[in-house]
Design a protein around this motif. Sequence first.
Motif: not given
Length: 609
Positions: A84, A190, A215, A217
């Motif tokens: 990721k 995620s 990420l 978020v």
Amino acid sequence: MPLPELHDAADAAAQTRGEIVVDGIGVSPGVAVGPVYLYAGGAYQADPQELGEDEIEAEAERFERAIARSERELGKIRLIARQKLGDGSAGIFDAQALILRDSQFYDRVHDFIRKRRMGAGWATQEVLDEHRQRLLASDSPLLRDRAGDFFDVQNRVLRNLQHGRAVSRIDKNRIVIAKNLTAADVLLFSRHGVLGVVLDHGGPTSHVSIMARALGVPTSVSLHGLAAQVNPGDEVIVDGFSGRVIVNPTDETREAYTEKQARFANLEATRDEVVAEPSETADGHHVSLQANVEFPQEFPLLHTFGAEGVGLFRTEMLFLTQGRALDEEQQFEVYRDAVAAAAPHAVTFRLLDLGGDKVLPMARREANPFLGWRGLRILLDKPEILRPQIRAILRAAAASGETDAPARLLLPMVSSLDEVRLTRAAIREVIAELEEAGVEHRSDIQVGIMVEVPAVALMADRFARVSDFFSIGTNDLTQFTLAVDRGNDLVAGRYRELHPAVLGLIAQTVEAAHARGIPVSVCGEMAADPRITPLLVGLGVDSLSASPAYLSLVKRVLRALTMDEARDLATRALRQPDADAVGRLLDYWLVCHNRDLAALLGADDAVRR
């Protein structure tokens, strides 16, 4: 009741409750709007168990199997992190894997099993609780944030001793609210489209916060009990900029934040284009945008957000997370990786800034630690700590190419010229030792100082004669100038970084530095606030160093202004009577120049008021 019906019932109940507004700490920018998923991760507990002589070997084997399972789990999580976020992003989980086999944990648990005849679960809990409680008892919020790693390892091992399953599954497109989470939880969430994260505990430097920023978020932490006030399915808004969380918003509030969310999405859609643009004003004046980092897992973010190197590597965090001093070789490996990650740009390594709220076991208890034995004062009294770090930095600097910018060394908490001269003498001695021993190193390293004590700002012209650069630490400079402890809830509201007295010291520092031909950077929280960017540029600051996630927002403001506009704004700010007046001036400027960003940061609301 089936799960969908349960959520429908919760939604109906939420409509009868009023809007709840709670302010936390925004640690990952963005706006999330959606239903709550209350997560109560299992906190595994072990009961005391006394082993018989014939049970000891079997218990040791059971512990070994739990460690092996934990290692396999962390291996899978590291793989997901790399998929990721790319190579180098799994440092958080590498660190947890190292704890599993660290002699302070692994060997001590075996000793408890074999010598004290203690069950593996109780031994694991006792050993890791001891480490965790030591961190939680620290005055340093940075150090307290590290306690989560030990809790995560403890929970993982206890679960595997009890043959439990790792569960980090949530309903899709939800905002997770919990008392606490681990970085692994956030990473696994995620994969299920988590919209945002809200935590009762934690701080901006915790691994959860670092992972959330990586990420993308939106996350708010330190809400202190919000998890007990919400129900599954409640609608919630998370403002990762301000840290504000709104439960059961009114239609008007929802509409305002949905618009804010759309504005940020538009900005994020063009982030790569902004990252690729030169870091300069509209009229071509270059201002370097660099990153503040604390841990190796942040290195990949340098390229993601277009940082021109590392403006502040807080090396003390490596020591604080271990609870002990690291040897030269351990430091060298981390510093070398930092130099390689930042190339062709420079890394500014700040020497250990211990003391104050960052305490190691060798520290002394003091009535007023912020004004006591800290920073360079400790290092000059402890050459056994100072010299190995200088050696490690000089050796790591050799990892850069011939055309790469050389690493820089930053002296913390400077208050006198003698401190600078003594440290420079120590650096020269270490260079001579390395040359005599034939150890590869780079000797053309620049040496600068932190400007965070008002006395240094007032004598900046003299300090500029013995420094290659200045780095202004606005956090300490503000609290020392205004006599306000920013960590004290009773007076925290008086901590005003835009106070004209603080701005005047910044202006005086820049003027003295430029008269001697040396650059000035700002590495405090002011550097991460796009509202303040025009002011700092107008004051003549050459580079801004902030958390990587905020650099693209800062660059948007930078590229929208001209130097004449910035200088005029700075001149007017210095004439204001107080911090509130300066804030209004900055909000109005941002509204006039970038409405999208002004709306995200709440500047437009402030102007309307």
